[in-house]
Enzyme design. Structure first.
Site, PDB file in Angstrom:
ATOM      1  N   GLY A  42       0.833  -1.212   0.000  1.00  0.00           N
ATOM      2  CA  GLY A  42       0.000   0.000   0.000  1.00  0.00           C
ATOM      3  C   GLY A  42       0.857   1.247   0.000  1.00  0.00           C
ATOM      4  O   GLY A  42       0.639   2.186  -0.775  1.00  0.00           O
TER       5      GLY A  42
ATOM      6  N   ASP B 192       7.953   6.047   7.413  1.00  0.00           N
ATOM      7  CA  ASP B 192       7.461   5.480   8.664  1.00  0.00           C
ATOM      8  C   ASP B 192       6.241   6.294   9.043  1.00  0.00           C
ATOM      9  O   ASP B 192       6.294   7.525   9.064  1.00  0.00           O
ATOM     10  CB  ASP B 192       8.492   5.502   9.787  1.00  0.00           C
ATOM     11  CG  ASP B 192       8.076   4.525  10.887  1.00  0.00           C
ATOM     12  OD1 ASP B 192       8.138   3.303  10.645  1.00  0.00           O
ATOM     13  OD2 ASP B 192       7.646   4.976  11.961  1.00  0.00           O
TER      14      ASP B 192
HETATM   15  P1  IMP Z   1       5.353   1.249   9.526  1.00  0.00           P
HETATM   16  O1  IMP Z   1       5.586   2.648   9.013  1.00  0.00           O
HETATM   17  O2  IMP Z   1       5.949   0.218   8.642  1.00  0.00           O
HETATM   18  O3  IMP Z   1       5.697   1.121  10.964  1.00  0.00           O
HETATM   19  O4  IMP Z   1       3.789   0.970   9.370  1.00  0.00           O
HETATM   20  C1  IMP Z   1       2.878   1.977   9.539  1.00  0.00           C
HETATM   21  C2  IMP Z   1       1.465   1.452   9.629  1.00  0.00           C
HETATM   22  O5  IMP Z   1       0.621   2.595   9.822  1.00  0.00           O
HETATM   23  C3  IMP Z   1       0.974   0.812   8.343  1.00  0.00           C
HETATM   24  O6  IMP Z   1       1.139  -0.560   8.327  1.00  0.00           O
HETATM   25  C4  IMP Z   1      -0.500   1.197   8.343  1.00  0.00           C
HETATM   26  O7  IMP Z   1      -1.220   0.307   9.105  1.00  0.00           O
HETATM   27  C5  IMP Z   1      -0.539   2.506   9.076  1.00  0.00           C
HETATM   28  N1  IMP Z   1      -0.598   3.559   8.065  1.00  0.00           N
HETATM   29  C6  IMP Z   1       0.401   4.359   7.642  1.00  0.00           C
HETATM   30  N2  IMP Z   1      -0.020   5.154   6.646  1.00  0.00           N
HETATM   31  C7  IMP Z   1      -1.309   4.827   6.453  1.00  0.00           C
HETATM   32  C8  IMP Z   1      -2.276   5.306   5.520  1.00  0.00           C
HETATM   33  O8  IMP Z   1      -2.047   6.158   4.650  1.00  0.00           O
HETATM   34  N3  IMP Z   1      -3.485   4.738   5.626  1.00  0.00           N
HETATM   35  C9  IMP Z   1      -3.788   3.782   6.543  1.00  0.00           C
HETATM   36  N4  IMP Z   1      -2.923   3.288   7.396  1.00  0.00           N
HETATM   37  C10 IMP Z   1      -1.678   3.817   7.354  1.00  0.00           C
END
Ligand code: IMP
Length: 199
Positions: A19, A75
């Site tokens: 995503g 992040d």
């Molecule tokens: P990380 O940055 O890999 O620690 O993951 C961040 C998490 O935040 C993602 O897996 C999503 O669940 C959530 N997240 C970050 N950006 C979005 C967005 O644009 N929409 C929905 N969820 C988000």
């Protein structure tokens, strides 16, 4: 020092999250020769920092060193005011090892119920870091404020999108046209700052 990113530069997007990779690749508007950390089977570093910016830098530096390419890392996460900013940097971890975001959204709803608060305010934060192998790095942050809604609505987007309505909007990010989300999202706001920081 002025940092420059020439059009056509080979760039690794330091994520295994499809995503995020899709949204970042679209923001880059085909101006760079993009591969993802998943395409290159790069290791996923442990996110040991306590801030979005710290984790974005850690991921960008790790991917730049492992690939020898300029690396862009994201992040990001959802912060809920009534939960003291949780899940925040733990947003991905709330989905468990199966990366089940239905579960993560349920967890947010349950914690809000337990907090017995009517406050639905929440915000997404995105830190973007770009790192040159063996060289400098830049990190910026963007944020979008809004409110949570339950049950989740909409099958577009990813992660917590189905429970988040940006300020002034009735559609969730999960229902919204991706092009519209791309104009107002925390990621878009961070990217605008990143573009301004690079010449
Ligand atoms: P990380 O940055 O890999 O620690 O993951 C961040 C998490 O935040 C993602 O897996 C999503 O669940 C959530 N997240 C970050 N950006 C979005 C967005 O644009 N929409 C929905 N969820 C988000």
């Amino acid at each position: 020092m002025a940092l420059k990113l020439e059009p056509g530069t080979r760039l690794v997007i330091a994520t295994h999250n499809p995503g995020k990779a899709r949204e970042l690749a679209e923001m880059l508007e085909h101006r760079f020769d993009v591969v993802t950390a998943a395409d290159l089977a790069l290791p996923e570093p442990e996110e040991t920092e306590s801030t979005f910016a710290g984790n974005a830098l850690l991921k960008a530096r790790s991917a730049a060193e492992a690939s020898g390419l300029v690396a862009l890392a994201d992040d990001s996460g959802l912060s809920v005011r009534a939960l003291g900013g949780q899940p925040g940097v733990y947003s991905a971890r709330w989905a468990g090892p199966g990366r089940d975001f239905d579960l993560a959204m349920q967890k947010v709803e349950q914690r809000l119920d337990a907090a017995e608060s009517d406050d639905t305010a929440a915000w997404f934060t995105c830190a973007l870091a770009i790192a040159w192998p063996g060289g400098p790095a830049v990190v910026v942050e963007g944020r979008v404020d809004g409110a949570l809604t339950f049950p989740p609505r909409g099958g577009r987007g990813f992660g917590y999108d189905p429970i988040f309505m940006a300020e002034g909007r009735r559609q969730t990010f999960g229902e919204m046209d991706p092009a519209e989300k791309a104009q107002m999202s925390h990621r878009a706001r961070a990217y605008a700052k990143l573009k301004a920081a690079l010449v």
